[in-house]
Design a protein around this motif. Sequence first.
Motif, short mmCIF file in Angstrom:
data_model
loop_
_atom_site.label_atom_id
_atom_site.label_comp_id
_atom_site.label_asym_id
_atom_site.label_seq_id
_atom_site.Cartn_x
_atom_site.Cartn_y
_atom_site.Cartn_z
N LEU A 21 -2.44 4.06 2.90
CA LEU A 21 -3.51 4.28 1.91
C LEU A 21 -3.71 2.97 1.16
CD1 LEU A 21 -2.23 7.71 0.53
CD2 LEU A 21 -3.99 7.36 2.26
N LYS A 64 -11.79 1.77 -4.14
CA LYS A 64 -11.80 2.82 -3.12
C LYS A 64 -10.40 2.97 -2.54
CE LYS A 64 -16.43 1.38 -1.52
NZ LYS A 64 -16.48 0.06 -2.21
N THR A 65 -10.12 4.14 -1.98
CA THR A 65 -8.91 4.35 -1.20
C THR A 65 -9.31 4.46 0.27
OG1 THR A 65 -7.72 5.46 -2.99
CG2 THR A 65 -6.93 5.83 -0.75
N PHE A 110 0.84 -1.20 0.00
CA PHE A 110 0.00 0.00 0.00
C PHE A 110 0.88 1.25 0.00
CE2 PHE A 110 -0.16 -1.88 4.38
CZ PHE A 110 0.68 -0.99 5.03
N HIS A 162 -5.70 0.51 -1.35
CA HIS A 162 -6.57 0.54 -2.52
C HIS A 162 -7.40 -0.76 -2.53
CE1 HIS A 162 -4.46 4.09 -3.72
NE2 HIS A 162 -3.30 3.44 -3.68
N TYR A 200 -11.73 9.82 -0.58
CA TYR A 200 -11.12 8.81 0.28
C TYR A 200 -12.11 8.40 1.37
CZ TYR A 200 -6.32 9.80 -1.41
OH TYR A 200 -5.18 9.96 -2.15
#
Length: 286
Positions: A199, A205-206, A183, A201, A251
């Motif tokens: 973060l 979506k993040t 990540f 993924h 986010y």
Amino acid sequence: MNLFPINAGNFKLDGGAMFGVVPKSLWQRTNPADANNMIDLTARCLLIEEGNRLILIDNGMGNKQSDKFFGYYHQWGDFSLDSSLKHYGFHRDDVTDVFMTHLHFDHCGGSIQWNKDKTGYETAFKNAHFWSNANHWEWATQPNAREKASFLKENILPMQESGQLKFTNIPEGDLLKNSALGFDIFFANGHTDKQMIPLIHYQGKTIAFMADLLPTVGHLPLPYVMGYDTRPLLTLSEKEKFLNIAADNNYYLFLEHDAHNEIITVKHTEKGVRLNNTFSTTDIFN
């Protein structure tokens, strides 16, 4: 990839310390205090299952400290790291990687436990690598007077002594793309030096694991900065930058310390970035 919220325990801290210079008349609207001025908090960690890796982000206070120590934090509820792992069919021995956003005791205390006869310490995840970064490790093992009470050597040094410690790369800027954990990582220095914000993924979506960059929903306004932060003005600018990116890119912000709000999205308003929607982890992790 599968994601699981892991509750490593609930606790309370002084509301004034959690909101710094912000008056209680303002912060208690989102974070009501009890008669002793304490507010509800949690240690909501994140477990990532991908391929043959099982990655745990943060792990709470642990259970090796004294009753006097835990008495300061007014633990409540029945949650624990082990019971939460078991709920999803896992055991701590299954964990391959323990990623620590930073080494304050409420984020890494569960990494280390007493040995069987309580003569010394051992790692609590015998099959895992422990991940920090070189700059933060030096910061934590040579602590300043302000943070010394949060960097407990018994939580930290046994990771290195075990041979299980690894460091992430440190970017030239504030974003490390595609880290060794799979990540991205946003580096923030206001709360403590080189705090890492993962973060992830996931299904388009993040998911941003906010750690102490945004402890609770109540900390969304920029001046609402914890009294614990070593560089509050830097936190303010880092939070502004990150929240603008989060609003621009929708986010999903996973809140580690908010006992009553698990995941949020944010939006731009005339007053700055503010709350958009609130979600449970079951809404997002399907």
